[in-house]
Design a protein around this motif. Structure first.
Motif, mmCIF file in Angstrom:
data_model
loop_
_atom_site.group_PDB
_atom_site.id
_atom_site.type_symbol
_atom_site.label_atom_id
_atom_site.label_comp_id
_atom_site.label_asym_id
_atom_site.label_seq_id
_atom_site.Cartn_x
_atom_site.Cartn_y
_atom_site.Cartn_z
ATOM 1 N N CYS A 16 8.577 106.466 57.404
ATOM 2 C CA CYS A 16 7.563 106.606 58.447
ATOM 3 C C CYS A 16 8.134 106.166 59.796
ATOM 4 O O CYS A 16 8.736 105.094 59.900
ATOM 5 N N PRO A 17 7.963 106.964 60.861
ATOM 6 C CA PRO A 17 8.521 106.622 62.171
ATOM 7 C C PRO A 17 7.633 105.699 63.007
ATOM 8 O O PRO A 17 8.017 105.324 64.109
ATOM 9 N N CYS A 18 6.456 105.319 62.500
ATOM 10 C CA CYS A 18 5.537 104.516 63.325
ATOM 11 C C CYS A 18 6.097 103.107 63.532
ATOM 12 O O CYS A 18 6.907 102.612 62.747
ATOM 13 N N ASP A 19 5.647 102.444 64.596
ATOM 14 C CA ASP A 19 6.142 101.116 64.935
ATOM 15 C C ASP A 19 5.875 100.106 63.824
ATOM 16 O O ASP A 19 6.673 99.205 63.586
ATOM 17 N N GLY A 20 4.714 100.226 63.170
ATOM 18 C CA GLY A 20 4.356 99.283 62.121
ATOM 19 C C GLY A 20 5.331 99.278 60.968
ATOM 20 O O GLY A 20 5.513 98.265 60.296
ATOM 21 N N CYS A 21 5.989 100.402 60.718
ATOM 22 C CA CYS A 21 7.001 100.491 59.662
ATOM 23 C C CYS A 21 8.402 100.225 60.197
ATOM 24 O O CYS A 21 9.199 99.528 59.567
ATOM 25 N N GLN A 22 8.711 100.760 61.361
ATOM 26 C CA GLN A 22 10.056 100.637 61.907
ATOM 27 C C GLN A 22 10.388 99.219 62.370
ATOM 28 O O GLN A 22 11.550 98.827 62.387
ATOM 29 N N GLN A 23 9.361 98.442 62.738
ATOM 30 C CA GLN A 23 9.621 97.101 63.251
ATOM 31 C C GLN A 23 9.488 96.008 62.194
ATOM 32 O O GLN A 23 9.542 94.811 62.515
ATOM 33 N N ALA A 24 9.343 96.383 60.941
ATOM 34 C CA ALA A 24 9.216 95.387 59.868
ATOM 35 C C ALA A 24 10.422 94.463 59.823
ATOM 36 O O ALA A 24 10.309 93.272 59.510
ATOM 37 N N GLY A 25 11.586 94.994 60.153
ATOM 38 C CA GLY A 25 12.808 94.193 60.110
ATOM 39 C C GLY A 25 12.879 93.111 61.160
ATOM 40 O O GLY A 25 13.768 92.250 61.113
ATOM 41 N N ASP A 26 11.959 93.107 62.127
ATOM 42 C CA ASP A 26 11.984 92.104 63.189
ATOM 43 C C ASP A 26 11.196 90.842 62.826
ATOM 44 O O ASP A 26 11.262 89.850 63.557
ATOM 45 N N LEU A 27 10.450 90.860 61.744
ATOM 46 C CA LEU A 27 9.590 89.734 61.390
ATOM 47 C C LEU A 27 10.408 88.562 60.860
ATOM 48 O O LEU A 27 11.464 88.734 60.264
ATOM 49 N N LYS A 28 9.883 87.353 61.086
ATOM 50 C CA LYS A 28 10.532 86.114 60.641
ATOM 51 C C LYS A 28 9.523 85.279 59.847
ATOM 52 O O LYS A 28 8.321 85.525 59.889
ATOM 53 N N ILE A 29 10.044 84.256 59.152
ATOM 54 C CA ILE A 29 9.173 83.375 58.374
ATOM 55 C C ILE A 29 9.482 81.916 58.732
ATOM 56 O O ILE A 29 10.639 81.547 58.941
ATOM 57 N N LYS A 30 8.445 81.121 58.853
ATOM 58 C CA LYS A 30 8.614 79.685 59.069
ATOM 59 C C LYS A 30 7.700 78.945 58.103
ATOM 60 O O LYS A 30 6.662 79.473 57.677
ATOM 61 N N VAL A 31 8.111 77.729 57.731
ATOM 62 C CA VAL A 31 7.371 76.944 56.750
ATOM 63 C C VAL A 31 7.118 75.554 57.315
ATOM 64 O O VAL A 31 8.047 74.908 57.823
ATOM 65 N N VAL A 32 5.878 75.101 57.262
ATOM 66 C CA VAL A 32 5.540 73.729 57.648
ATOM 67 C C VAL A 32 4.925 73.038 56.439
ATOM 68 O O VAL A 32 4.229 73.674 55.635
ATOM 69 N N ALA A 33 5.196 71.740 56.302
ATOM 70 C CA ALA A 33 4.717 71.026 55.120
ATOM 71 C C ALA A 33 4.389 69.581 55.466
ATOM 72 O O ALA A 33 5.040 68.954 56.307
ATOM 73 N N HIS A 34 3.394 69.054 54.767
ATOM 74 C CA HIS A 34 2.933 67.685 55.005
ATOM 75 C C HIS A 34 2.413 67.120 53.689
ATOM 76 O O HIS A 34 1.829 67.856 52.874
ATOM 77 N N LEU A 35 2.649 65.851 53.463
ATOM 78 C CA LEU A 35 2.131 65.173 52.280
ATOM 79 C C LEU A 35 1.012 64.249 52.712
ATOM 80 O O LEU A 35 1.235 63.324 53.495
#
Length: 239
Positions: A96-115
């Protein structure tokens, strides 16, 4: 109910708001992408973490307490690897050429944690986690960590990082609304090795996946106006 000691973890997809600020079809496909990424993250931490709630671009998890010294490092690594394997798969196997599919590779993940401590309460017939520490871990998402992908923890969780992660952790005092100064440490999440990336699918399997996505979003499109021109002009003919 009485408050219970709880490990509180949020896996948050960075870039979500910009990712969804697209036209009709792109936004629908972007939502599909986010859903697939969150599904992969959730599966990666079972049964160690229980899903408390999905929060748009994030998954909020909880557990009683870390089970060993390297628990948190192992879980953060599992989240990061599952996210990136799925992200690469979605990005390289879309037709699919739409931005929602083509830009998936730009996403990042971050994790925050607390006890801390959390209580369970029923709100509108739904079980929810509540308490000061639940608020604190959510406030931790707004920070000044200078790298895109990281694990950010409060002092009680430092002993639950792997030795190498503890040595690499950088102190970053936080100023959180309603809490004031809160000590925290962050460590970068390493990029997955090349041999961990999924293979590129055949043209036939990519076409089947694109057809399935089109069918899945068709009911929502029927209730909206003017699908984007890029979607109308998708070329599914063999290369």
């Amino acid at each position: 109910m009485a408050a219970a000691p709880s490990l509180l973890v949020i896996a948050d997809i960075a870039g979500y708001t910009r990712f969804l600020k697209l036209h009709t079809v792109s936004a629908l496909h972007a939502q599909h992408t986010i859903g697939k990424l969150l599904e992969a993250v959730i599966a990666a931490v079972k049964p160690d973490l229980a899903l408390a709630k999905l929060e748009g671009d994030a998954a909020f998890f909880h557990a009683r307490t870390p089970r060993d010294d390297a628990t948190l490092s192992r879980l953060a690594t599992a989240i990061h690897r599952a996210f990136h394997r799925t992200r690469v798969d979605l990005a390289q196997n879309t037709m699919c050429p739409c931005d929602g599919c083509q830009q998936a590779g730009d996403l990042k993940i971050k994790v925050v944690a607390h006890l801390g401590e959390a209580t369970r309460q029923k709100i509108a017939k739904r079980d929810e986690l509540a308490g000061v520490d639940v608020i604190l871990v959510h406030r931790m998402l707004k920070n000044d960590v200078p790298i895109a992908e990281y694990l950010l923890v409060t002092p009680p969780l430092l002993p639950h990082l792997a030795p190498a992660a503890r040595e690499a952790a950088t102190a970053l005092p936080l100023e959180l609304e309603g809490f004031g100064a809160v000590d925290a440490w962050y460590v970068g999440l390493a990029s997955p090795a090349a041999d961990e990336t999924p293979p590129k699918l055949s043209w036939l399997r990519r076409r089947a996946r694109q057809f399935a996505l089109a069918l899945r979003t068709l009911p929502q499109l029927a209730t909206r106006r003017a699908p984007c021109e890029g979607f109308r002009n998708v070329d599914l003919s063999p290369p």
